[in-house]
Design a protein around this motif. Sequence first.
Motif, PDB file in Angstrom:
ATOM      1  N   ALA A 176      -1.416  16.910   7.757  1.00 50.20           N
ATOM      2  CA  ALA A 176      -2.708  17.450   7.337  1.00 50.20           C
ATOM      3  C   ALA A 176      -3.070  16.788   6.021  1.00 50.20           C
ATOM      4  O   ALA A 176      -2.268  16.784   5.083  1.00 50.20           O
ATOM      5  CB  ALA A 176      -2.618  18.960   7.157  1.00 50.20           C
ATOM      6  N   ALA A 278      -1.253  21.665  11.720  1.00 54.02           N
ATOM      7  CA  ALA A 278      -1.856  20.727  10.761  1.00 54.02           C
ATOM      8  C   ALA A 278      -3.357  20.986  10.628  1.00 54.02           C
ATOM      9  O   ALA A 278      -3.917  20.964   9.521  1.00 54.02           O
ATOM     10  CB  ALA A 278      -1.600  19.293  11.192  1.00 54.02           C
ATOM     11  N   ALA A 279      -4.020  21.253  11.754  1.00 56.43           N
ATOM     12  CA  ALA A 279      -5.462  21.540  11.722  1.00 56.43           C
ATOM     13  C   ALA A 279      -5.743  22.835  10.970  1.00 56.43           C
ATOM     14  O   ALA A 279      -6.709  22.922  10.196  1.00 56.43           O
ATOM     15  CB  ALA A 279      -6.002  21.616  13.146  1.00 56.43           C
ATOM     16  N   THR A 282      -5.346  22.193   7.232  1.00 60.56           N
ATOM     17  CA  THR A 282      -6.502  21.436   6.731  1.00 60.56           C
ATOM     18  C   THR A 282      -7.698  22.356   6.517  1.00 60.56           C
ATOM     19  O   THR A 282      -8.358  22.308   5.466  1.00 60.56           O
ATOM     20  CB  THR A 282      -6.869  20.316   7.725  1.00 60.56           C
ATOM     21  N   GLY A 298     -11.355  16.327   5.560  1.00 57.83           N
ATOM     22  CA  GLY A 298     -10.043  16.623   6.114  1.00 57.83           C
ATOM     23  C   GLY A 298      -9.707  15.704   7.281  1.00 57.83           C
ATOM     24  O   GLY A 298     -10.594  15.272   8.015  1.00 57.83           O
ATOM     25  N   VAL A 300      -6.522  15.118  10.364  1.00 57.06           N
ATOM     26  CA  VAL A 300      -5.301  15.570  11.024  1.00 57.06           C
ATOM     27  C   VAL A 300      -4.770  14.402  11.839  1.00 57.06           C
ATOM     28  O   VAL A 300      -5.508  13.810  12.625  1.00 57.06           O
ATOM     29  CB  VAL A 300      -5.570  16.790  11.936  1.00 57.06           C
TER      30      VAL A 300
END
Length: 311
Positions: A176, A278-279, A282, A298, A300
């Motif tokens: 991220a 990770a998303a 972010t 952002g 990913v």
Amino acid sequence: MPADSVRVFAPATVANVVCGFDILGFAVERPGDEVLMTRRPAPGVRITRISGDEGRLPLAAERNTVSASVQMLLRHLGREQEVGVDIELHKHMPIGSGLGSSAASTVAGLWAINELLGRPLTALELLPFAMQGEELACGAGHADNVAPALLGGMVLIRSYAPLDVVRLPAPALHCAIVYPHVEVPTRDARQLIRQTVPLKDAVTQWGNVAGLVSGLFLNDVGLIGRSMQDVLVEPVRAMLIPDFYRLRELALQAGAIGFGISGSGPSVFAFAPDEATAAAITEQLRRHLSGLGVGSQGYVSAINQQGPRVL
């Protein structure tokens, strides 16, 4: 027979990986930069177009890292008076973000000229030319961005004199990345760093670097996370990033394995066990920055194992 035109993508990179200042870095799948390089009859290297830079990058061949590094390579091969190319540079990542923007552009250019010439050099042989491009861009020819951009994956620069680069195993983790819209020039960020450190801090840092490298070889995610701590550089650079320690706290609460500054900042990154986590990290970080009145971008991405690729 080599082609007359080639388009190359080179990836963004995360340098330092928290505890490995100037010696560790890894490549990501996105963002990155593209170079379109075309042969022309007359010798010489020209930048004909740059997009995505808001007019910030020079078109003069000797001042642009892409064209300057290509000129160095042609000079090294003794073909400077023979080969002519036109270069289009398309920036798909922010300049000054701490994501290896200049490195991605330089590597894409070197990969492209090497393709047009029939691949006379290996990726490792291209590295010194990429490092010279970094020196032109930010005043220091370090390799922790250009080496992973060229080789892909996770890279250790064991030594600079002589240059000794080792490709490490890269874990199956997602990354991220959040780029806060604040300016942290690389040259300025480097000037903040202490030139001498207490032995106690050095020992702590050595343990973390050794732990991180061991974690990569053992595929021990817990050890990787425990080792992603920096007592030398991060405490100084964290002051330049909005609410850095709260961002770290939020990332860890959202499932991050480790968190830190990407390169000299202001981008921050976190390792996560999967893309969904990770998303979520972010989104959480961007929401917090927005609450502070700070815009952000952002990304990913998985770890890029390939490096540059011909499009």
